[in-house]
Design an enzyme around this catalytic site. Sequence first.
Site, PDB file in Angstrom:
ATOM      1  N   LYS A   1      33.608 -46.869  -8.634  1.00 56.59           N
ATOM      2  CA  LYS A   1      32.646 -47.983  -8.731  1.00 56.59           C
ATOM      3  C   LYS A   1      33.295 -49.362  -8.862  1.00 56.59           C
ATOM      4  O   LYS A   1      32.775 -50.336  -8.345  1.00 56.59           O
ATOM      5  CB  LYS A   1      31.673 -47.738  -9.898  1.00 56.59           C
ATOM      6  CG  LYS A   1      30.771 -46.539  -9.662  1.00 56.59           C
ATOM      7  CD  LYS A   1      29.912 -46.219 -10.864  1.00 56.59           C
ATOM      8  CE  LYS A   1      28.670 -47.074 -10.895  1.00 56.59           C
ATOM      9  NZ  LYS A   1      27.653 -46.552 -11.833  1.00 56.59           N
TER      10      LYS A   1
ATOM     11  N   ASP B   1      21.863 -50.529 -10.585  1.00 59.70           N
ATOM     12  CA  ASP B   1      21.565 -49.992 -11.924  1.00 59.70           C
ATOM     13  C   ASP B   1      20.638 -50.905 -12.736  1.00 59.70           C
ATOM     14  O   ASP B   1      19.752 -50.421 -13.445  1.00 59.70           O
ATOM     15  CB  ASP B   1      22.858 -49.748 -12.711  1.00 59.70           C
ATOM     16  CG  ASP B   1      23.573 -48.488 -12.239  1.00 59.70           C
ATOM     17  OD1 ASP B   1      22.904 -47.614 -11.660  1.00 59.70           O
ATOM     18  OD2 ASP B   1      24.799 -48.395 -12.436  1.00 59.70           O
TER      19      ASP B   1
END
Length: 277
Positions: free
Chosen positions: A68, A104
């Site tokens: 990520k 997110d």
Amino acid sequence: MDKSNRAFVIGHPIAHSRSPLIHGHWLEEFSINGAYEKHDVHPSQLQEFLTSIRRGQWLGGNVTIPHKQALLSLVDHVTPEARQIGAANTVWAENGKLHATNTDAYGFAANLDDFAPQWRNAENSLVIGAGGASRAVIQACISAGHKTVTVVNRTEVKAKSLAEEFGCTNAAYANTLQDTHRHDVIINTTSAGMGNIPPLPINFASARADAVACDIVYSPLNTPFLVAAREHGLTTVDGIGMLIHQAVPGFEIWFTKKPQVTSELRTLLLRDLGETG
Ligand code: ATR
């Protein structure tokens, strides 16, 4: 099926990922002749995998641990959200260029919008934890317009530096967890309460009855944090909705249809996780 009509989730390890279940459900729902595949990609193979997206072998996909952060320096364009969070979870190709974003914060906010829409009117939110996951939650609370976002963490120095970076308040861990009355929204972003990790030493007795408690952990679904909050009459929001909602923008980018987050999909996931809901 056209080989280029595929999306992926890559990580190392990746076996645990529920993303194929979510995207597979939506592909079926829209009768799209496409695929969403899970691939174990070692960090040493990441660059090569990204080259295969540039070549048009994939529409794009999701990236998870440990890629990520690394992704940010390997793509051509990073959205401001991903830049601020310091990690990306969604990637796609556009005219031969690679783009990356982080969904997110969107997923977190959309889940609260579903189950506790009053969270947007909060003045003071408390974010517990200062790891990777807390960054998206802090960003969402700031974007929602919360006046004060307070960050606390077992290792206080990490909360302090995160609070400085995002322009939030930092508070003492023990004191704040024992004195929750100031907060309209209380969010657990730590792994406390998962598996054998002991629960947070939080005291909801002083919390306001109209406060909202949210856990971003979804396995177990009813974390000790949520159970304790519920016992004191708070509105509680579990983490499964965030998992589903964060998948929506990716699907829409790759397959050009906006999927719905339904109770049917929620039930499907809960069953797969061995939860009764
Ligand atoms: P993630 O990316 O999921 O946020 P992480 O970056 O490893 O994972 O962060 C884990 C968070 O959970 C940290 O805030 C960690 O606190 P420390 O910084 O003090 O390690 C927190 N955490 C983990 N176990 C905990 C426990 N038993 N009690 C309190 N906090 C805990």
